[in-house]
Structures are given as C-alpha cells and as structure tokens.
Write an enzyme that holds these catalytic residues in place. Structure first.
Site, PDB file in Angstrom:
ATOM      1  N   CYS A  10       0.744  -0.970 -11.847  1.00  0.00           N
ATOM      2  CA  CYS A  10       0.196  -2.067 -11.032  1.00  0.00           C
ATOM      3  C   CYS A  10      -1.317  -1.930 -10.856  1.00  0.00           C
ATOM      4  O   CYS A  10      -1.809  -0.957 -10.270  1.00  0.00           O
ATOM      5  CB  CYS A  10       0.873  -2.061  -9.664  1.00  0.00           C
ATOM      6  SG  CYS A  10       0.120  -3.206  -8.502  1.00  0.00           S
ATOM      7  N   VAL A  50       3.724  -4.168  -3.880  1.00  0.00           N
ATOM      8  CA  VAL A  50       2.884  -2.981  -3.724  1.00  0.00           C
ATOM      9  C   VAL A  50       1.469  -3.372  -4.157  1.00  0.00           C
ATOM     10  O   VAL A  50       1.303  -4.319  -4.928  1.00  0.00           O
ATOM     11  CB  VAL A  50       3.408  -1.807  -4.584  1.00  0.00           C
ATOM     12  CG1 VAL A  50       4.679  -1.268  -4.007  1.00  0.00           C
ATOM     13  CG2 VAL A  50       3.579  -2.183  -6.054  1.00  0.00           C
ATOM     14  N   SER A  63      -4.267  -5.064  -1.532  1.00  0.00           N
ATOM     15  CA  SER A  63      -5.196  -4.062  -2.063  1.00  0.00           C
ATOM     16  C   SER A  63      -6.628  -4.228  -1.556  1.00  0.00           C
ATOM     17  O   SER A  63      -7.282  -3.237  -1.205  1.00  0.00           O
ATOM     18  CB  SER A  63      -5.172  -4.093  -3.592  1.00  0.00           C
ATOM     19  OG  SER A  63      -5.528  -5.373  -4.081  1.00  0.00           O
TER      20      SER A  63
HETATM   21  N1  LIG Z   1      -2.336  -9.609  -3.524  1.00  0.00           N
HETATM   22  C1  LIG Z   1      -1.611  -8.370  -3.707  1.00  0.00           C
HETATM   23  C2  LIG Z   1      -0.924  -8.425  -5.062  1.00  0.00           C
HETATM   24  C3  LIG Z   1      -0.024  -7.214  -5.291  1.00  0.00           C
HETATM   25  C4  LIG Z   1       0.920  -7.448  -6.447  1.00  0.00           C
HETATM   26  O1  LIG Z   1       1.012  -8.565  -7.019  1.00  0.00           O
HETATM   27  N2  LIG Z   1       1.639  -6.387  -6.811  1.00  0.00           N
HETATM   28  C5  LIG Z   1       2.642  -6.521  -7.831  1.00  0.00           C
HETATM   29  C6  LIG Z   1       2.649  -5.331  -8.780  1.00  0.00           C
HETATM   30  S1  LIG Z   1       1.183  -5.280  -9.748  1.00  0.00           S
HETATM   31  C7  LIG Z   1       4.013  -6.585  -7.214  1.00  0.00           C
HETATM   32  O2  LIG Z   1       4.323  -5.844  -6.290  1.00  0.00           O
HETATM   33  N3  LIG Z   1       4.839  -7.469  -7.740  1.00  0.00           N
HETATM   34  C8  LIG Z   1       6.154  -7.660  -7.277  1.00  0.00           C
HETATM   35  C9  LIG Z   1       6.430  -9.119  -7.084  1.00  0.00           C
HETATM   36  O3  LIG Z   1       5.604  -9.958  -7.464  1.00  0.00           O
HETATM   37  O4  LIG Z   1       7.468  -9.445  -6.530  1.00  0.00           O
HETATM   38  C10 LIG Z   1      -2.559  -7.190  -3.583  1.00  0.00           C
HETATM   39  O5  LIG Z   1      -3.772  -7.370  -3.825  1.00  0.00           O
HETATM   40  O6  LIG Z   1      -2.147  -6.096  -3.192  1.00  0.00           O
END
Ligand SMILES: N[C@@H](CCC(=O)N[C@@H](CS)C(=O)NCC(=O)O)C(=O)O
Length: 192
Positions: A10, A50, A63
């Site tokens: 990620c 995450v 993040s």
């Molecule tokens: N806006 C979030 C985006 C986090 C994100 O998209 N994480 C992905 C992994 S790279 C995730 O957990 N995806 C699971 C999902 O979309 O359900 C951040 O900046 O932390």
C-alpha cells in the site's frame, strides 16, 4: 508505543512508514491482508482502509493526516519548511495528490488515455523540480513523502520510464539514498 496497521503493497502506508523511519520513531507494524481484511479493522477505521495509526489506544486513519500528526508529535527532524508560505505550498501538493493518483490507478485498470494523463502529471512534477530541489521546497519533506511511493511503483511495477522526466528521475535517485526510501524501494522490488 505506536502501532501501524500496515500493508507492504500500500503506497499510502508507505507514506507513514517513511515518516516514522525519517523521525526514528519505533513502532509495531500489524500487517493487514488487504484481500481478507479482519472485521475489527472497521472498528479502527470505519472505511476499512490502511494505514491506521494507533497511539496508545487513540486511533487515526488517513495517511496525510497521520503524517501531519507525526510531524507535530515528533518535530525532529522537521519535514515541513519554517516559512508559513512554503509550508502551505507543500500541503497544497499533498492536498492535490489525487490529481496524480487518479491517472495512476486508471492506468493500472487499463483505461484509455490514462498513460498520457499520468505522463502529464509526471511532467508537472518535473516542472516543479526545475524550480526547487524537492517537492517540499528547499529540503526533503512531507510533499516528497506524499508522492514518492507512487513514483517508485510506477517505475518498478508498471514499467513507466522516467527518462522523459529527468528531474523526477534525479529526484528519485537522490531520495533512494535515504534509508527510509531505500527500504521502500526494496519493498516495491519484492512486489515486482
Ligand atoms: N485516503 C486513504 C487511502 C488509503 C487506501 O486507499 N488504502 C488502501 C490500500 S493501498 C486500502 O486500504 N484499500 C482497501 C479498500 O479500498 O477497501 C489514505 O490516505 O490513507
């Protein structure tokens, strides 16, 4: 003790890993299988994504917000400029990161026109790096952290050549000399 709910692949988690490494903050990583996420993750982050940071039972997702929190909680070494205007400019780049990630993910999905759109975004970064050595300004910082995970993945996993963007290529090469980014380059290489 900090706990990071993490996933190696990620890039958003990478942003947090980099800041923790830059600041030398110890933490425990709990690796989440993104293909089979535990139900309890939704108690920590209602959208089930995450990274999530847990600071002694207080949890924080997102993040960019986590990185700002770490910057305030562990101010040394600073990852934002002293000057308020320069800080705002760095935050603006982080805020507009979706403009970069949108074509990146569109290209991964094979959408027509996405390659050209991502090239346009890389050209935009190249232009910024003509005016300053780092995306954060005069020194490495949070705006660099915000973009470098995607640039690493675009190059190594998607085979995007950085030759047309020589300042981005030089920036990435220099950043990779930092242990925090070298560790991420190794993680990305292992994903390839
Ligand atoms: N806006 C979030 C985006 C986090 C994100 O998209 N994480 C992905 C992994 S790279 C995730 O957990 N995806 C699971 C999902 O979309 O359900 C951040 O900046 O932390």
């Amino acid at each position: 003790m900090l706990t990071l709910y993490d996933a190696p692949r990620c890039p958003y988690c990478a942003r947090v890993r980099i800041v923790l490494a830059e600041k030398g903050v110890p933490y425990e990583a709990v690796v989440i299988d993104l293909d089979d996420r535990p139900a309890w993750l939704y108690e920590k982050n209602p959208v089930g994504k995450v990274p999530v940071l847990d600071d002694d039972g207080w949890v924080l997702p997102e993040s960019a917000v986590i990185d700002e929190y770490l910057e305030e909680r562990y101010p040394e070494p600073p990852l934002l400029p002293d000057d308020a205007g320069a800080r705002a400019a760095a935050r603006l780049l982080v805020f507009r990161h979706d403009d970069f990630s949108r074509p990146y993910y569109a290209l991964r999905r094979g959408e027509p026109g996405a390659g050209a759109a991502l090239a346009g975004e890389l050209a935009g970064l190249d232009g910024l790096l003509a005016a300053m050595p780092y995306l954060t300004g005069g020194s490495f910082g949070l705006a660099d952290v915000a973009y470098v995970p995607w640039v690493l993945r675009a190059r190594t996993l998607m085979g995007i050549s950085l030759d047309p963007f020589p300042r981005v290529a030089a920036w990435l090469e220099e950043l990779t000399e930092r242990p925090s980014i070298a560790a991420e380059a190794d993680i990305v290489a292992a994903l390839a």
